[in-house]
Design an enzyme around this catalytic site. Structure first.
Site, mmCIF file in Angstrom:
data_model
loop_
_atom_site.group_PDB
_atom_site.id
_atom_site.type_symbol
_atom_site.label_atom_id
_atom_site.label_comp_id
_atom_site.label_asym_id
_atom_site.label_seq_id
_atom_site.Cartn_x
_atom_site.Cartn_y
_atom_site.Cartn_z
ATOM 1 N N SER A 132 0.846 -1.195 0.000
ATOM 2 C CA SER A 132 0.000 0.000 0.000
ATOM 3 C C SER A 132 0.876 1.238 0.000
ATOM 4 O O SER A 132 1.975 1.239 0.581
ATOM 5 C CB SER A 132 -0.905 0.024 1.233
ATOM 6 N N TYR A 146 -1.965 -0.581 10.416
ATOM 7 C CA TYR A 146 -2.034 -0.901 8.995
ATOM 8 C C TYR A 146 -0.799 -0.362 8.266
ATOM 9 O O TYR A 146 -0.152 -1.087 7.489
ATOM 10 C CB TYR A 146 -3.302 -0.314 8.396
#
Length: 237
Positions: A132, A146
């Site tokens: 990501s 995350y």
């Protein structure tokens, strides 16, 4: 004859969203595709039927199940690790068990899967992990765990690139920004916030990510390894 005829591909986390687009891309190029799913049995069965691929139930939080899945494959040329989860909210309030599971799926699984895949792959094998852009940039609160998990993939790929390089196996990370999926729809409530950070004011598509995966898996990328490949519309620029 497709570009990936006679190539064996495993996609961990392939039933929906980016994973499903990757399965469709490789299947369209005549690869022999196997993909895993956890919570989307109906979607997985439908995708397998549409693409002629094989769907396997595997809990990506279970290290032994992931390793066994790879060991049981007859051959493996390309591994794509797409399985991942997000746990968002104030770090002071989040359940530690939820964070532990996030780290198991987002960090442990890519590591163990890559290592096991390298045992099986021939020279020229490809390992591609979906990370990501939040591994590089975290502009909002509530996503610390995350972001940490996605940053960890960068060190993982750089290190394993050196371990696997002598065997001609490459490993790379693709770092998407906002992509139009069920989890982050293009018309969702975060649209305006996300687009404000971006040079290209739209969500990306799953097909665009799948195309980048297919390129990295191809024969023109023998000299590319241990690298991060960001596809984010300028989110992190």
């Amino acid at each position: 004859m497709g570009k990936y005829t006679n190539k064996s591909v495993l996609v961990l986390g392939g039933s929906r969203g980016i994973g499903a687009a990757i399965v469709k891309k490789f299947a369209s190029e005549n690869a022999k595709v196997t993909f895993t799913y956890a919570g989307s049995k109906q979607a997985a069965e439908q995708l397998a039927q549409e693409t002629g691929s094989q769907a396997l139930f595997v809990d990506s939080a279970d290290r032994d199940s992931v390793i066994s899945c790879i060991k049981n494959l007859d051959t493996l040329d390309i591994l794509v690790v797409n399985a991942g989860i997000g746990v968002f909210g104030d770090a002071l309030d989040l359940d530690p068990n939820d964070i532990e599971r996030l780290f198991q799926i987002n960090i442990h699984t890519p590591y163990y899967a890559a290592v096991e895949a390298a045992r099986k792959m021939p020279i020229g094998g490809r390992i591609i992990i979906i990370g990501s852009v939040n591994g590089d940039r975290m502009p909002v609160a509530g996503m610390a765990a995350y972001a940490a998990s996605k940053s960890a993939l960068q060190g993982l790929a750089r290190g394993l690139a050196r371990d696997f390089g002598p065997r001609g196996i490459t490993i790379n990370v693709i770092q998407p920004g906002p992509i139009d999926t069920d989890a982050n729809p293009a018309d969702g409530p975060m649209k305006d916030v996300l687009h404000a950070f971006m040079a290209i004011k739209r969500h990306g598509t799953t097909t665009e990510v799948a195309n980048m995966v297919a390129w990295l898996a191809g024969s023109d990328t023998d000299f590319i390894t241990g690298a991060m490949h960001t596809i984010d519309g300028g989110f992190g620029a």
